[in-house]
Enzyme design. Sequence first.
Site, PDB file in Angstrom:
ATOM      1  N   THR A 229       0.849  -1.202   0.000  1.00  0.00           N
ATOM      2  CA  THR A 229       0.000   0.000   0.000  1.00  0.00           C
ATOM      3  C   THR A 229       0.882   1.249   0.000  1.00  0.00           C
ATOM      4  O   THR A 229       0.393   2.353   0.225  1.00  0.00           O
ATOM      5  CB  THR A 229      -0.911   0.059   1.247  1.00  0.00           C
ATOM      6  OG1 THR A 229      -0.075   0.010   2.412  1.00  0.00           O
ATOM      7  CG2 THR A 229      -1.919  -1.063   1.275  1.00  0.00           C
ATOM      8  N   ARG A 231       3.930   2.549  -2.413  1.00  0.00           N
ATOM      9  CA  ARG A 231       3.933   3.125  -3.761  1.00  0.00           C
ATOM     10  C   ARG A 231       4.355   2.033  -4.733  1.00  0.00           C
ATOM     11  O   ARG A 231       5.162   1.161  -4.399  1.00  0.00           O
ATOM     12  CB  ARG A 231       4.926   4.292  -3.874  1.00  0.00           C
ATOM     13  CG  ARG A 231       4.455   5.599  -3.282  1.00  0.00           C
ATOM     14  CD  ARG A 231       3.264   6.216  -4.052  1.00  0.00           C
ATOM     15  NE  ARG A 231       2.878   7.501  -3.493  1.00  0.00           N
ATOM     16  CZ  ARG A 231       1.938   7.694  -2.566  1.00  0.00           C
ATOM     17  NH1 ARG A 231       1.271   6.660  -2.088  1.00  0.00           N
ATOM     18  NH2 ARG A 231       1.656   8.911  -2.138  1.00  0.00           N
ATOM     19  N   GLU A 260       0.829   4.319 -12.126  1.00  0.00           N
ATOM     20  CA  GLU A 260      -0.579   4.200 -11.771  1.00  0.00           C
ATOM     21  C   GLU A 260      -1.547   5.099 -12.562  1.00  0.00           C
ATOM     22  O   GLU A 260      -2.541   4.609 -13.077  1.00  0.00           O
ATOM     23  CB  GLU A 260      -0.706   4.552 -10.300  1.00  0.00           C
ATOM     24  CG  GLU A 260      -1.700   3.756  -9.553  1.00  0.00           C
ATOM     25  CD  GLU A 260      -1.501   4.043  -8.088  1.00  0.00           C
ATOM     26  OE1 GLU A 260      -2.156   4.951  -7.612  1.00  0.00           O
ATOM     27  OE2 GLU A 260      -0.672   3.380  -7.444  1.00  0.00           O
ATOM     28  N   HIS A 300      -5.776   2.427  -5.437  1.00  0.00           N
ATOM     29  CA  HIS A 300      -5.161   3.428  -4.551  1.00  0.00           C
ATOM     30  C   HIS A 300      -6.242   4.089  -3.686  1.00  0.00           C
ATOM     31  O   HIS A 300      -6.297   5.316  -3.554  1.00  0.00           O
ATOM     32  CB  HIS A 300      -4.390   4.485  -5.358  1.00  0.00           C
ATOM     33  CG  HIS A 300      -3.332   5.178  -4.541  1.00  0.00           C
ATOM     34  ND1 HIS A 300      -2.094   5.510  -5.032  1.00  0.00           N
ATOM     35  CD2 HIS A 300      -3.330   5.598  -3.244  1.00  0.00           C
ATOM     36  CE1 HIS A 300      -1.385   6.106  -4.089  1.00  0.00           C
ATOM     37  NE2 HIS A 300      -2.129   6.167  -2.981  1.00  0.00           N
TER      38      HIS A 300
HETATM   39  P1  NAI Z   1       6.482   7.544   7.659  1.00  0.00           P
HETATM   40  O1  NAI Z   1       7.430   8.584   7.162  1.00  0.00           O
HETATM   41  O2  NAI Z   1       5.810   7.761   8.967  1.00  0.00           O
HETATM   42  O3  NAI Z   1       7.237   6.125   7.729  1.00  0.00           O
HETATM   43  C1  NAI Z   1       8.090   5.662   6.726  1.00  0.00           C
HETATM   44  C2  NAI Z   1       9.120   4.758   7.390  1.00  0.00           C
HETATM   45  O4  NAI Z   1       9.916   4.164   6.375  1.00  0.00           O
HETATM   46  C3  NAI Z   1      10.089   5.530   8.334  1.00  0.00           C
HETATM   47  O5  NAI Z   1      10.156   4.873   9.583  1.00  0.00           O
HETATM   48  C4  NAI Z   1      11.432   5.465   7.596  1.00  0.00           C
HETATM   49  O6  NAI Z   1      12.546   5.428   8.470  1.00  0.00           O
HETATM   50  C5  NAI Z   1      11.273   4.164   6.825  1.00  0.00           C
HETATM   51  N1  NAI Z   1      12.147   4.061   5.670  1.00  0.00           N
HETATM   52  C6  NAI Z   1      12.480   5.016   4.770  1.00  0.00           C
HETATM   53  N2  NAI Z   1      13.285   4.516   3.823  1.00  0.00           N
HETATM   54  C7  NAI Z   1      13.457   3.200   4.114  1.00  0.00           C
HETATM   55  C8  NAI Z   1      14.178   2.149   3.504  1.00  0.00           C
HETATM   56  N3  NAI Z   1      14.898   2.348   2.398  1.00  0.00           N
HETATM   57  N4  NAI Z   1      14.120   0.921   4.076  1.00  0.00           N
HETATM   58  C9  NAI Z   1      13.420   0.715   5.223  1.00  0.00           C
HETATM   59  N5  NAI Z   1      12.721   1.693   5.845  1.00  0.00           N
HETATM   60  C10 NAI Z   1      12.739   2.906   5.301  1.00  0.00           C
HETATM   61  O7  NAI Z   1       5.429   7.351   6.484  1.00  0.00           O
HETATM   62  P2  NAI Z   1       3.954   6.763   6.599  1.00  0.00           P
HETATM   63  O8  NAI Z   1       3.004   7.838   6.997  1.00  0.00           O
HETATM   64  O9  NAI Z   1       3.997   5.521   7.393  1.00  0.00           O
HETATM   65  O10 NAI Z   1       3.633   6.425   5.067  1.00  0.00           O
HETATM   66  C11 NAI Z   1       4.431   5.517   4.335  1.00  0.00           C
HETATM   67  C12 NAI Z   1       4.073   5.634   2.867  1.00  0.00           C
HETATM   68  O11 NAI Z   1       2.761   5.124   2.652  1.00  0.00           O
HETATM   69  C13 NAI Z   1       3.977   7.079   2.334  1.00  0.00           C
HETATM   70  O12 NAI Z   1       5.257   7.602   1.999  1.00  0.00           O
HETATM   71  C14 NAI Z   1       3.093   6.920   1.132  1.00  0.00           C
HETATM   72  O13 NAI Z   1       3.868   6.692  -0.024  1.00  0.00           O
HETATM   73  C15 NAI Z   1       2.270   5.669   1.454  1.00  0.00           C
HETATM   74  N6  NAI Z   1       0.854   6.009   1.621  1.00  0.00           N
HETATM   75  C16 NAI Z   1      -0.052   5.347   0.874  1.00  0.00           C
HETATM   76  C17 NAI Z   1      -1.397   5.638   0.979  1.00  0.00           C
HETATM   77  C18 NAI Z   1      -2.427   4.909   0.173  1.00  0.00           C
HETATM   78  O14 NAI Z   1      -3.553   5.381   0.058  1.00  0.00           O
HETATM   79  N7  NAI Z   1      -2.102   3.751  -0.394  1.00  0.00           N
HETATM   80  C19 NAI Z   1      -1.880   6.702   1.885  1.00  0.00           C
HETATM   81  C20 NAI Z   1      -0.841   7.296   2.683  1.00  0.00           C
HETATM   82  C21 NAI Z   1       0.488   6.971   2.532  1.00  0.00           C
END
Ligand code: NAI
Length: 333
Positions: A229, A231, A260, A300
């Site tokens: 979920t 990207r 997408e 999405h």
């Molecule tokens: P967040 O910023 O709170 O958490 C992301 C985590 O990933 C952080 O703990 C970070 O340290 C970690 N991270 C970053 N690069 C990494 C890597 N290479 N390997 C391992 N860990 C890594 O973000 P949140 O709010 O949890 O959202 C995550 C993603 O979910 C968003 O960036 C967005 O793309 C996606 N999203 C999708 C939605 C949907 O409707 N499908 C809705 C909202 C967000």
Amino acid sequence: MKIVAFEIEAWERDAFGELSDDHTLILLETKLTAANAKDYADADVISTFIFSNLDQNVLEQFDDLKLIATRSTGFDHIAVDYCQEKGITICNVPSYGDSTVAEHVFGLLLAISHNIVEAADRTRRGDFSLTGLRGFDLQGKTLGVIGTGSIGQCVIKIANGFGMKVIGYDVQPDEKLAKALDFEYTEMDDLLAQSDVLTLHVPANRHTYHLISDDEFAKMKEGVVLINTARGSVVHIQALARALADGKVAAAGLDVLPDEPTIREEYELLHSFFREKHDLETLLAGHILLRLRNVIITPHNAFYTQEAIGRITETTIMNIRAFAAGEAINVVN
Ligand code: NAI
């Protein structure tokens, strides 16, 4: 300020309308594209959802753009380096739907583990047979969470309720969090090898591009279930198609796909091949996955609940107002 908001749906109009008290406001249903950007070249602020592609050739058509208020958490649809260079502020909505997306993760997972889509299809046709519908329990299974940020943490809490064993991988592990939520951090390779179910919660950036590809699939357990979920770009989609074909991945639940916006409409396949140079193989792999019975794809909509969209609108308006008052909040660049 002149504010132009794209991809506005009917329900957003009233809320955004309040900005017109202090600003010139244009609300549009259309996406922002290279073709229509010039029409709004004098905008100070633009607001879009994720289906507008704010790359450099779109953004450079604005004469004096000051703020992009994206109505999303992710900002991988925006040319951040260009904004940095031009002093354009980008604000996002950092946390509107952590539990919303986490609930969708389990929606996809339960749909797979209990064969709910196939089962419901059958009963609609008057077929009440159980043949081929045997599922599996989540209880006792190991869930690997890649990215233990806001959404990952909500997923872990729900997984605990299901009695799953949780392991996590994050570039910035937080041992306090692991203790509080009763999970263990592992190295990526160990997580891949141990997980019965893998779920991805990392942002899309150059470090996470194709984070899950052939090498990673090779390290996974036979019959793993993959949920994405985050990207589309985080998973190499052709590698996923191969892993599904050879049975390494038993099933996948995907709320996101690469390319997408393009894949959303079949006719754009040809259009994009000839005119926008999208990778045809990626698009075809996406179209193949759409037709596999062990792959559940949602459009999405993980974030798309009444409560979450209300929070998105509220925060976006706050972001614009705060920027106008010289006290920008939720700035990501
Ligand atoms: P967040 O910023 O709170 O958490 C992301 C985590 O990933 C952080 O703990 C970070 O340290 C970690 N991270 C970053 N690069 C990494 C890597 N290479 N390997 C391992 N860990 C890594 O973000 P949140 O709010 O949890 O959202 C995550 C993603 O979910 C968003 O960036 C967005 O793309 C996606 N999203 C999708 C939605 C949907 O409707 N499908 C809705 C909202 C967000």
